[in-house]
Design a protein around this motif. Structure first.
Motif, PDB file in Angstrom:
ATOM      1  N   LEU A 154       0.828  -1.206   0.000  1.00 18.26           N
ATOM      2  CA  LEU A 154       0.000   0.000   0.000  1.00 18.26           C
ATOM      3  C   LEU A 154       0.865   1.260   0.000  1.00 18.26           C
ATOM      4  O   LEU A 154       0.546   2.239  -0.690  1.00 18.26           O
ATOM      5  CB  LEU A 154      -0.951  -0.007   1.202  1.00 18.26           C
ATOM      6  N   ALA A 157       2.060   1.721  -3.500  1.00 21.43           N
ATOM      7  CA  ALA A 157       0.991   2.216  -4.372  1.00 21.43           C
ATOM      8  C   ALA A 157       0.765   3.714  -4.146  1.00 21.43           C
ATOM      9  O   ALA A 157       0.600   4.483  -5.099  1.00 21.43           O
ATOM     10  CB  ALA A 157      -0.298   1.438  -4.128  1.00 21.43           C
ATOM     11  N   TYR A 158       0.781   4.125  -2.877  1.00 18.99           N
ATOM     12  CA  TYR A 158       0.569   5.538  -2.548  1.00 18.99           C
ATOM     13  C   TYR A 158       1.668   6.404  -3.166  1.00 18.99           C
ATOM     14  O   TYR A 158       1.393   7.341  -3.911  1.00 18.99           O
ATOM     15  CB  TYR A 158       0.514   5.713  -1.025  1.00 18.99           C
ATOM     16  N   SER A 161       1.804   6.525  -6.962  1.00 21.94           N
ATOM     17  CA  SER A 161       0.799   7.436  -7.518  1.00 21.94           C
ATOM     18  C   SER A 161       1.276   8.879  -7.473  1.00 21.94           C
ATOM     19  O   SER A 161       1.163   9.616  -8.459  1.00 21.94           O
ATOM     20  CB  SER A 161      -0.518   7.311  -6.751  1.00 21.94           C
ATOM     21  N   LEU A 186      -6.849   4.882  -2.545  1.00 22.30           N
ATOM     22  CA  LEU A 186      -5.950   3.734  -2.492  1.00 22.30           C
ATOM     23  C   LEU A 186      -5.795   3.197  -1.071  1.00 22.30           C
ATOM     24  O   LEU A 186      -5.577   2.008  -0.867  1.00 22.30           O
ATOM     25  CB  LEU A 186      -4.562   4.098  -3.025  1.00 22.30           C
TER      26      LEU A 186
END
Length: 193
Positions: A154, A157-158, A161, A186
């Motif tokens: 996670l 992903a953060y 982005s 997300l």
């Protein structure tokens, strides 16, 4: 009229801003001190008075990016989801208002891939940033506000982005920034009724 100290600060900032722009457009290896001096409207010798080498100039920018990243995590007490919401809004607003902030994100990503010594520092800073982010995500999961899943994935992903948004912002004329809430989706735990 600006004092000598103020003139020195202005020139140093001008060199740093010019170098940042060239490093992200041309890359570290392809950028020379002569390129930076020309783009800044200075002589190569004057540029060397401020930064004795391209490596030192690049290192200065990388360390500035590292320090900025560290201050983002000063005192993230309270709800981790609220912290990430504030951080996301701050990053996107700052990048929208100051393209240099988006450029710094890109430089730090590039630096982490470089073989030169600041690359080691940038890679270590990225690892530390991901570790702290994953810890905060885990706390948010325990509180029930952040979705289940690997905290490290996670975190990746953060930040991926955010990094992607910054890269597109400097590459695409007329780039339209996403809403902070879209990135926060997300992390946010989906509500079940």
């Amino acid at each position: 009229m600006a004092s000598r100290v103020e003139q020195k600060d202005i020139r140093q900032r001008q060199i740093l801003e010019t170098a940042l722009d060239l490093f992200i457009r041309k890359g570290y290896s392809a950028t020379t001190i002569a390129d930076i001096a020309d783009a800044a409207g200075m002589s190569k010798g004057l540029t060397f008075n401020y930064f004795p080498s391209k490596e030192i100039l690049y290192g200065t920018l990388v360390r500035k990016g590292i320090e900025t990243a560290r201050t983002a995590f000063d005192g993230p007490g309270g709800d981790p989801l609220a912290f990430f919401g504030g951080l996301t809004r701050t990053i996107l607003t700052t990048a929208r208002q100051n393209p240099g902030a988006a450029k710094m994100f890109v430089l730090m990503g590039d630096a982490a891939r470089e073989a030169c010594p600041p690359g080691d520092e940038a890679r270590e800073a990225r690892r530390e940033n991901l570790r702290i982010t994953a810890e905060l995500i885990e706390r948010g999961q325990e509180k029930g506000s952040i979705r289940e899943g690997s905290p490290t994935a996670l975190a990746s992903a953060y930040w991926g982005s955010i990094q992607g948004v910054c890269e597109l912002a400097i590459q695409e004329p007329g780039f339209e920034y996403p809403e902070p809430e879209w990135i926060m989706a997300l992390l946010r735990k989906e509500r079940t009724t």
